[in-house]
Design a protein around this motif. Structure first.
Motif, PDB file in Angstrom:
ATOM      1  N   TRP A 185      43.579  38.541  32.549  1.00  0.00           N
ATOM      2  CA  TRP A 185      42.811  39.369  31.628  1.00  0.00           C
ATOM      3  C   TRP A 185      43.354  39.198  30.208  1.00  0.00           C
ATOM      4  CZ3 TRP A 185      38.326  41.673  32.153  1.00  0.00           C
ATOM      5  CH2 TRP A 185      37.930  42.628  31.217  1.00  0.00           C
ATOM      6  N   ARG A 238      49.719  38.113  42.131  1.00  0.00           N
ATOM      7  CA  ARG A 238      50.403  39.341  41.731  1.00  0.00           C
ATOM      8  C   ARG A 238      51.774  39.465  42.395  1.00  0.00           C
ATOM      9  NH1 ARG A 238      47.320  42.872  38.833  1.00  0.00           N
ATOM     10  NH2 ARG A 238      49.414  43.484  38.175  1.00  0.00           N
ATOM     11  N   GLY A 250      41.515  42.346  43.029  1.00  0.00           N
ATOM     12  CA  GLY A 250      40.617  42.765  41.956  1.00  0.00           C
ATOM     13  C   GLY A 250      39.384  41.862  41.912  1.00  0.00           C
ATOM     14  N   TRP A 251      38.402  42.301  41.154  1.00  0.00           N
ATOM     15  CA  TRP A 251      37.145  41.563  41.055  1.00  0.00           C
ATOM     16  C   TRP A 251      36.815  41.187  39.610  1.00  0.00           C
ATOM     17  CZ3 TRP A 251      33.746  40.449  45.208  1.00  0.00           C
ATOM     18  CH2 TRP A 251      34.196  40.898  46.465  1.00  0.00           C
ATOM     19  N   TYR A 252      37.799  41.293  38.721  1.00  0.00           N
ATOM     20  CA  TYR A 252      37.531  41.094  37.300  1.00  0.00           C
ATOM     21  C   TYR A 252      37.925  39.700  36.798  1.00  0.00           C
ATOM     22  CZ  TYR A 252      42.551  42.180  37.027  1.00  0.00           C
ATOM     23  OH  TYR A 252      43.908  42.185  37.214  1.00  0.00           O
ATOM     24  N   HIS A 253      38.373  38.827  37.695  1.00  0.00           N
ATOM     25  CA  HIS A 253      38.913  37.544  37.251  1.00  0.00           C
ATOM     26  C   HIS A 253      38.005  36.362  37.592  1.00  0.00           C
ATOM     27  CE1 HIS A 253      40.150  38.192  41.394  1.00  0.00           C
ATOM     28  NE2 HIS A 253      40.421  36.907  41.514  1.00  0.00           N
TER      29      HIS A 253
END
Length: 218
Positions: A216, A201, A183-186
């Motif tokens: 998140w 994960r 992912g790229w949201y962290h």
């Protein structure tokens, strides 16, 4: 009190791209207090060689050299050699890919979970068909039939209809499909953070506490 296997994790490395995920995962497992049962397929060793330059002997691999590998693009510190050597000697058990007489080939040998990382398409297919043509496939079949957690980490794109069918079949059978899709949201700031996302994960699936990524909402 008899051992119920909760302290044992099986890790298989096969011939898909993404050797760094396996190396970083193995390092994280060695930092835990778990017993690690490792096997590497010939194709897995070939990919490690191609992607890292390390020559891996599938009969007797140099695990200190493998786990200590840090790519040129990485800023991760190498593991402490003395601590790593101690962890390997005390808690890592290596099984040859074609040895069906090892404990992990039997359902009577209890474990917490198994991870195939990275998981090649041929390995995915073999597990989906219960082929058991090598120890990786046999150990995975054991985890499915015993209803233990099996985490498969494919790294392939695009995916054929056949690969998708194999994934669906395995998901229905109880396996966890965890593609190496970071992912790229962290707060991504390096290639290390993308690798750590996937490894984190996987560790979550194994119920191993880790702080490799910013979570998140936390």
């Amino acid at each position: 009190m008899p051992d119920n296997g909760e302290n044992r994790i099986v890790l298989a490395i096969t011939g898909a791209s993404g050797a760094i995920y396996a190396i970083r995962l193995l390092d994280a497992l060695c930092r835990s207090d778990l017993e690690i049962h490792l096997t590497i397929s010939p194709s897995g060793a070939a990919v490690i060689g191609e992607e890292t330059g390390l020559a891996v002997d599938v009969r007797k691999p140099n695990l200190i050299e493998l786990i200590s590998h840090v790519p040129k693009w990485s800023s991760v510190a190498k593991p402490d050699a003395a601590k790593l050597e101690t962890a390997i000697s005390q808690r890592v058990r290596f099984h040859q890919y074609d040895d069906y007489m090892t404990p992990i080939a039997s359902g009577s040998f209890r474990t917490r979970a198994m991870v195939v990382c990275p998981c090649s398409g041929s390995t995915l297919s073999g597990i989906a068909r219960a082929a058991s043509t090598n120890l990786v496939q046999r150990a995975a079949e054991v985890h499915l039939k015993e209803h233990r957690k099996l985490v498969l980490v494919p790294r392939e794109t695009p995916l054929s209809s056949i690969a998708l069918e194999n994934m669906h079949r395995l998901s229905v059978a109880g396996a966890v499909l965890l593609p190496a899709m970071p992912g790229w949201y962290h707060g991504v700031d390096s290639l290390d953070s993308l690798v750590d996302f996937v490894v984190s994960r996987i560790l979550d699936q194994l119920q191993i506490d880790n702080s490799m990524i910013a979570r998140w909402g936390e």
